[in-house]
Design a protein around this motif. Structure first.
Motif, PDB file in Angstrom:
ATOM      1  N   LYS A 232       0.805  -1.223   0.000  1.00  0.00           N
ATOM      2  CA  LYS A 232       0.000   0.000   0.000  1.00  0.00           C
ATOM      3  C   LYS A 232       0.838   1.273   0.000  1.00  0.00           C
ATOM      4  CE  LYS A 232      -3.721  -2.449  -0.049  1.00  0.00           C
ATOM      5  NZ  LYS A 232      -4.580  -2.482  -1.227  1.00  0.00           N
ATOM      6  N   ASN A 233       0.251   2.335   0.584  1.00  0.00           N
ATOM      7  CA  ASN A 233       0.968   3.604   0.564  1.00  0.00           C
ATOM      8  C   ASN A 233       1.579   3.927   1.916  1.00  0.00           C
ATOM      9  OD1 ASN A 233      -1.109   4.549   2.199  1.00  0.00           O
ATOM     10  ND2 ASN A 233      -2.337   5.189   0.443  1.00  0.00           N
ATOM     11  N   LYS A 234       2.237   5.076   1.994  1.00  0.00           N
ATOM     12  CA  LYS A 234       2.968   5.446   3.195  1.00  0.00           C
ATOM     13  C   LYS A 234       2.058   5.566   4.410  1.00  0.00           C
ATOM     14  CE  LYS A 234       6.796   7.769   0.899  1.00  0.00           C
ATOM     15  NZ  LYS A 234       7.558   9.026   0.758  1.00  0.00           N
ATOM     16  N   ASN A 235       0.857   6.092   4.229  1.00  0.00           N
ATOM     17  CA  ASN A 235      -0.047   6.264   5.360  1.00  0.00           C
ATOM     18  C   ASN A 235      -0.447   4.917   5.959  1.00  0.00           C
ATOM     19  OD1 ASN A 235      -0.070   9.045   5.272  1.00  0.00           O
ATOM     20  ND2 ASN A 235      -1.814   9.133   3.859  1.00  0.00           N
ATOM     21  N   GLN A 236      -0.696   3.934   5.076  1.00  0.00           N
ATOM     22  CA  GLN A 236      -1.074   2.618   5.571  1.00  0.00           C
ATOM     23  C   GLN A 236       0.101   1.941   6.265  1.00  0.00           C
ATOM     24  OE1 GLN A 236      -2.697   1.112   1.875  1.00  0.00           O
ATOM     25  NE2 GLN A 236      -4.742   1.056   2.769  1.00  0.00           N
ATOM     26  N   HIS A 237       1.287   2.187   5.760  1.00  0.00           N
ATOM     27  CA  HIS A 237       2.470   1.632   6.421  1.00  0.00           C
ATOM     28  C   HIS A 237       2.639   2.263   7.803  1.00  0.00           C
ATOM     29  CE1 HIS A 237       6.421  -0.148   6.875  1.00  0.00           C
ATOM     30  NE2 HIS A 237       6.900   1.036   7.201  1.00  0.00           N
ATOM     31  N   LYS A 238       2.370   3.552   7.920  1.00  0.00           N
ATOM     32  CA  LYS A 238       2.466   4.243   9.191  1.00  0.00           C
ATOM     33  C   LYS A 238       1.469   3.654  10.190  1.00  0.00           C
ATOM     34  CE  LYS A 238       2.225   8.829  11.311  1.00  0.00           C
ATOM     35  NZ  LYS A 238       1.981  10.280  11.061  1.00  0.00           N
ATOM     36  N   THR A 239       0.247   3.361   9.698  1.00  0.00           N
ATOM     37  CA  THR A 239      -0.768   2.764  10.557  1.00  0.00           C
ATOM     38  C   THR A 239      -0.325   1.389  11.043  1.00  0.00           C
ATOM     39  OG1 THR A 239      -2.543   3.940   9.413  1.00  0.00           O
ATOM     40  CG2 THR A 239      -3.176   1.988  10.686  1.00  0.00           C
ATOM     41  N   PHE A 240       0.291   0.636  10.134  1.00  0.00           N
ATOM     42  CA  PHE A 240       0.793  -0.688  10.496  1.00  0.00           C
ATOM     43  C   PHE A 240       1.823  -0.582  11.615  1.00  0.00           C
ATOM     44  CE2 PHE A 240       4.059  -3.976   9.940  1.00  0.00           C
ATOM     45  CZ  PHE A 240       3.289  -5.110  10.132  1.00  0.00           C
ATOM     46  N   LYS A 241       2.741   0.363  11.500  1.00  0.00           N
ATOM     47  CA  LYS A 241       3.769   0.553  12.526  1.00  0.00           C
ATOM     48  C   LYS A 241       3.141   0.991  13.845  1.00  0.00           C
ATOM     49  CE  LYS A 241       7.580   0.240  12.027  1.00  0.00           C
ATOM     50  NZ  LYS A 241       8.464  -0.936  12.202  1.00  0.00           N
ATOM     51  N   MET A 242       2.095   1.814  13.778  1.00  0.00           N
ATOM     52  CA  MET A 242       1.418   2.255  14.998  1.00  0.00           C
ATOM     53  C   MET A 242       0.713   1.091  15.681  1.00  0.00           C
ATOM     54  SD  MET A 242      -0.098   6.067  14.396  1.00  0.00           S
ATOM     55  CE  MET A 242       0.982   7.477  14.692  1.00  0.00           C
ATOM     56  N   ASN A 243       0.144   0.189  14.874  1.00  0.00           N
ATOM     57  CA  ASN A 243      -0.488  -0.997  15.451  1.00  0.00           C
ATOM     58  C   ASN A 243       0.523  -1.803  16.262  1.00  0.00           C
ATOM     59  OD1 ASN A 243      -3.035  -0.523  14.437  1.00  0.00           O
ATOM     60  ND2 ASN A 243      -2.739  -1.744  12.592  1.00  0.00           N
ATOM     61  N   GLU A 244       1.714  -1.920  15.700  1.00  0.00           N
ATOM     62  CA  GLU A 244       2.773  -2.641  16.404  1.00  0.00           C
ATOM     63  C   GLU A 244       3.128  -1.944  17.715  1.00  0.00           C
ATOM     64  OE1 GLU A 244       5.992  -2.907  13.545  1.00  0.00           O
ATOM     65  OE2 GLU A 244       5.518  -5.024  13.220  1.00  0.00           O
TER      66      GLU A 244
END
Length: 222
Positions: A26-38
């Protein structure tokens, strides 16, 4: 010929053409959300760990309260100088309870028996060691009604201290979630994370109440 394996970045954070397979994250925002979930998961685990430590500390402190029964835990924290090393009694002697009212200490070396006796007296834990030159015997005296009621108050104080630690762990987690919310954490994730921590708080608070009730019953049982 083996397929070419390449990786490149464009408008997407990651876009791989890897050995013939195409994978897009996906895009950068979705990657950021993934990292926040972690990060949220790490915070919740850390919160649980802090609450668990509060529970462990409570159990340890209550075990040290003299409730009329012999237990080696009553001697925890008492140390002696053993060849230049400050050592707990459990590391320089065998400690056991031959009956519910007696603690027996068998030093590994006879020449330290006097040192152990002095250390127990200096600890001011309300117990009198009896030294026969071979072993140290400690007889646990029965508790008076007044002493039992004082111990119950101590139990409740220790329980309240544990609950404060649990609430502090909750506050720490919630503060972290609020910080992350400002940094882009989705509101629904912040809400569910806060609810999860609140559930943990309730669970560990109930455990504290059960431990306190058990100890109070033990103290008041004649």
């Amino acid at each position: 010929m083996k397929p070419t394996c390449i990786a490149y970045t464009n408008t997407y954070l990651y876009n791989f053409h890897l050995c013939g397979f195409h994978l897009t994250i996906k895009n950068k925002n979705q990657h950021k959300t993934f990292k926040m979930n972690e990060e949220v998961e790490v915070i919740i685990e850390e919160t649980k760990d802090r609450m668990e430590k509060a529970l462990d500390h409570l159990e340890h402190e209550l075990a040290r309260l003299r409730a009329g029964r012999a237990t080696p835990v009553l001697l925890d924290g008492i140390t002696i100088d053993y060849y230049g090393v400050n050592s707990p009694l459990s590391q320089v002697s065998n400690i056991n309870t031959p009956d519910p009212k007696t603690i027996l200490i068998q030093p590994w070396e006879k020449n330290i028996i006097g040192t152990i006796e002095k250390a127990i007296l200096a600890a001011n834990i309300g117990l009198t060691p009896i030294n026969n030159g071979e072993v140290i015997r400690i007889n646990i005296p029965p508790l008076t009604e007044e002493r039992r009621r004082k111990l119950v108050k101590q139990v409740r104080n220790e329980g309240e201290t544990a609950k404060i630690s649990i609430r502090n762990a909750r506050k720490w987690a919630n503060d972290e979630f609020k910080r992350m919310l400002k940094e882009g954490l989705p509101e629904d994730l912040e809400k569910t994370s806060t609810e999860t921590v609140q559930e943990l708080t309730g669970t560990y608070t109930s455990k504290v109440d059960k431990i306190m009730a058990t100890k109070e019953k033990e103290v008041m049982t004649v």
